[in-house]
Design a protein around this motif. Structure first.
Motif, PDB file in Angstrom:
ATOM      1  N   THR A 178       1.983  13.709 -11.861  1.00  0.00           N
ATOM      2  CA  THR A 178       3.511  14.529 -12.714  1.00  0.00           C
ATOM      3  C   THR A 178       3.361  14.932 -13.817  1.00  0.00           C
ATOM      4  O   THR A 178       4.261  15.421 -14.837  1.00  0.00           O
ATOM      5  N   ASP A 179       1.845  15.354 -13.774  1.00  0.00           N
ATOM      6  CA  ASP A 179       0.928  15.744 -15.294  1.00  0.00           C
ATOM      7  C   ASP A 179       1.213  17.070 -15.617  1.00  0.00           C
ATOM      8  O   ASP A 179       0.726  17.446 -14.767  1.00  0.00           O
ATOM      9  N   THR A 180       1.044  17.710 -16.402  1.00  0.00           N
ATOM     10  CA  THR A 180       1.060  19.026 -16.940  1.00  0.00           C
ATOM     11  C   THR A 180       0.148  19.323 -17.516  1.00  0.00           C
ATOM     12  O   THR A 180       0.440  18.337 -18.857  1.00  0.00           O
ATOM     13  N   ILE A 181      -0.758  20.647 -17.600  1.00  0.00           N
ATOM     14  CA  ILE A 181      -1.530  20.800 -18.802  1.00  0.00           C
ATOM     15  C   ILE A 181      -1.391  22.202 -18.925  1.00  0.00           C
ATOM     16  O   ILE A 181      -0.619  23.266 -18.239  1.00  0.00           O
ATOM     17  N   THR A 182      -1.768  22.335 -20.578  1.00  0.00           N
ATOM     18  CA  THR A 182      -1.553  24.223 -21.282  1.00  0.00           C
ATOM     19  C   THR A 182      -2.723  24.652 -20.938  1.00  0.00           C
ATOM     20  O   THR A 182      -4.218  24.520 -20.905  1.00  0.00           O
ATOM     21  N   ARG A 183      -2.955  25.962 -20.543  1.00  0.00           N
ATOM     22  CA  ARG A 183      -4.290  26.816 -20.313  1.00  0.00           C
ATOM     23  C   ARG A 183      -3.720  28.425 -20.605  1.00  0.00           C
ATOM     24  O   ARG A 183      -2.144  28.987 -20.663  1.00  0.00           O
ATOM     25  N   PRO A 184      -4.593  29.112 -20.387  1.00  0.00           N
ATOM     26  CA  PRO A 184      -4.270  31.158 -20.616  1.00  0.00           C
ATOM     27  C   PRO A 184      -3.527  31.396 -20.104  1.00  0.00           C
ATOM     28  O   PRO A 184      -4.206  31.067 -18.490  1.00  0.00           O
ATOM     29  N   ARG A 185      -2.583  31.817 -20.402  1.00  0.00           N
ATOM     30  CA  ARG A 185      -2.439  32.813 -19.034  1.00  0.00           C
ATOM     31  C   ARG A 185      -3.401  33.995 -17.902  1.00  0.00           C
ATOM     32  O   ARG A 185      -3.469  34.616 -19.011  1.00  0.00           O
ATOM     33  N   PRO A 186      -3.272  33.337 -16.836  1.00  0.00           N
ATOM     34  CA  PRO A 186      -4.468  34.705 -16.147  1.00  0.00           C
ATOM     35  C   PRO A 186      -4.260  35.856 -16.262  1.00  0.00           C
ATOM     36  O   PRO A 186      -2.639  35.769 -16.299  1.00  0.00           O
TER      37      PRO A 186
ATOM     38  N   GLU B  75       0.319  29.033 -19.969  1.00  0.00           N
ATOM     39  CA  GLU B  75       1.663  28.707 -19.788  1.00  0.00           C
ATOM     40  C   GLU B  75       0.534  26.678 -19.649  1.00  0.00           C
ATOM     41  O   GLU B  75      -0.306  26.619 -19.121  1.00  0.00           O
ATOM     42  N   ARG B  76       2.084  26.389 -19.125  1.00  0.00           N
ATOM     43  CA  ARG B  76       1.890  25.135 -18.809  1.00  0.00           C
ATOM     44  C   ARG B  76       1.757  24.806 -17.122  1.00  0.00           C
ATOM     45  O   ARG B  76       2.699  25.421 -16.134  1.00  0.00           O
ATOM     46  N   VAL B  77       0.931  24.005 -16.569  1.00  0.00           N
ATOM     47  CA  VAL B  77       0.712  23.986 -14.786  1.00  0.00           C
ATOM     48  C   VAL B  77       0.169  22.630 -14.435  1.00  0.00           C
ATOM     49  O   VAL B  77      -0.219  21.680 -15.202  1.00  0.00           O
TER      50      VAL B  77
END
Length: 464
Positions: free
Chosen positions: A102-110, A94-96
């Motif tokens: 204003t940037d986003t990062i991608t990480r595994p969904r918790p 998911e991107r948070v």
């Protein structure tokens, strides 16, 4: 002086009154025939058990045991569950947004963790079942239970009749022994007078010592006979107290007056004996029960139709999950139905039951013929015994008068020295035997009458 005399007389008066009260209490209470019957019906163990058996049969024949009422069953339940769950999303990202930019990062969904998720389920229902038709089985079974109640009443009546007959057999034995005690007491009194007379005659040279010794021997024998009879009377009174369920040592006197049933009444009872004899009535009741057993068994050939109905409520309280919110669901149900069951073939069980029930009925009918013959024989024998014992009693009454006359004449001649002491004693013994035999004949005749009345079914309908 006068005061002392007054005190003395007062003391004597009080003492006499006290002795009178003691002697009054010592006098045995009169146990009448009616009182004996009342105590027996109220207290006798066998009759109390028979009465309880009637109550059981009465309960069995009631509507509550008939099978005609429906069954209503209530059910309720509750279930509680607490669970902890973890939901993982492997390979899902998911991107948070990055904080402050204003940037986003991608990480595994918790993972989603839920702790203490409570699930509650509640339910309640009422279920109604009613048999509309069961092949008439319960109809004839209900009639059978009513007839079984009638049979139990007849069995209780038989128990009461046997107990009453036993009661009066012992009651009249007490009466016989009581009268014999009086006879032996009078005999002993006369024998003691004879000893006194013999001693006077011996002192004045008018008699020998042998006559004195003979008189003393007779007194000893009369005393022993009296003691033995008194002990028999005490034992028999205890037997009667057992029947009455009284204290074993309770003292009483019985009624020795006997009244016989008039012949015309007795003949009427004998004529209607087959209608009233309790053994025949029990057999007829058993025949009716066997007839109902056949009809109950035949109900297996027919179908069974029943109604069913139910009303229920269910509530489910579900906790929120990873994907759905929590919810509460209530359900109300009302249902009804009719069912038909027809056992077309049960392996031959119904056929076997019907055949066996018919054989049982046949046996009861055969038994009825046998019992009828036996009752007729018993009545004929009882009637013959009663007439014979009544004749013996009349002869014994005349025999007492004859021996009484003979004894009185012998007593006068003995006083005049015209007969020996042996001849006098023989006249005395003859009188004792005549009187005791008359007593035995009187009560034997009455007991024979009661046995006849029991066979005619009238024992509980007469005045004793």
């Amino acid at each position: 002086m006068n005061n002392n005399l007054n005190c003395k007389y007062s003391y004597i008066g009080v003492l006499v009154l006290f002795l009178f009260l003691i002697s009054s209490q010592a006098i045995a209470q009169k146990l009448t025939k009616d009182e004996a019957i009342r105590l027996t019906l109220e207290n006798n163990f066998g009759i109390r058990i028979a009465t309880n058996n009637i109550e059981v049969a009465k309960n069995n024949k009631g509507i509550l045991n008939s099978g005609y009422l429906p069954s209503l069953v209530a059910n309720a339940g509750a279930n509680y569950q607490s669970a902890n769950s973890t939901t993982s999303f492997p390979g899902v990202t998911e991107r948070v947004p990055v904080a402050g930019t204003t940037d986003t990062i991608t990480r595994p969904r918790p993972d989603i963790e839920i702790e203490g998720a409570e699930t509650q389920r509640y339910n309640a229902s009422l279920n109604l079942n009613y048999t509309l038709f069961d092949g008439l089985g319960r109809f004839y079974n209900y009639k059978r239970l009513k007839e079984q109640y009638n049979l139990t009443e007849l069995q209780a009546r038989s128990t009461i009749e046997n107990t009453i007959l036993q009661l009066f057999t012992v009651y009249y034995e007490v009466a016989r022994l009581s009268e014999n005690v009086e006879i032996l007491e009078e005999t002993l009194r006369i024998s003691r007078e004879r000893v006194s007379r013999s001693n006077y005659q011996f002192e004045y040279g008018q008699n020998t010592k042998l006559n004195v010794l003979n008189a003393e021997v007779d007194v000893a024998n009369d005393s022993i006979n009296l003691l033995n009879t008194k002990q028999q009377l005490i034992n028999t009174k205890r037997d009667l107290n057992v029947i009455l369920n009284n204290d074993l040592e309770k003292e009483f006197e019985v009624d020795t007056v006997i009244q016989f049933t008039p012949k015309i009444v007795l003949d009427e009872y004998v004529e209607k004996a087959e209608e009233n004899n309790v053994t025949l009535l029990q057999n007829k009741s058993n025949i009716r029960i066997s007839e109902y057993d056949i009809k109950v068994s035949k109900s297996g050939y027919l179908p069974t139709i029943g109604l069913t109905g139910s009303y229920g409520w269910n509530e489910n309280r579900n906790p929120p999950s990873a994907f759905f919110p929590g919810n509460i669901a209530d359900t109300y149900t009302l249902s009804g139905g009719i069912n038909l069951t027809w056992n077309l073939f049960d392996g031959g069980n119904t056929v076997t039951r019907v055949k066996n029930a018919r054989i049982a009925l046949d046996n009861q009918e055969i038994s009825q013929n046998q019992i009828t013959q036996e009752v007729k024989r018993d009545i004929a024998n009882a009637l013959g015994n009663y007439k014979n014992r009544l004749n013996v009693y009349e002869i014994q009454q005349q025999n007492v008068l004859t021996n009484q006359n003979n004894f009185e004449r012998s007593q006068e001649r003995f006083k005049l020295g015209q007969i020996t002491s042996i001849e006098f004693r023989q006249a005395q013994i003859n009188l004792i035997l005549a009187e005791t035999n008359k007593n035995a004949a009187k009560y034997d005749a009455k007991i024979a009458e009661l046995q006849l009345l029991q066979l005619t079914g009238q024992l509980l309908n007469i005045e004793f």
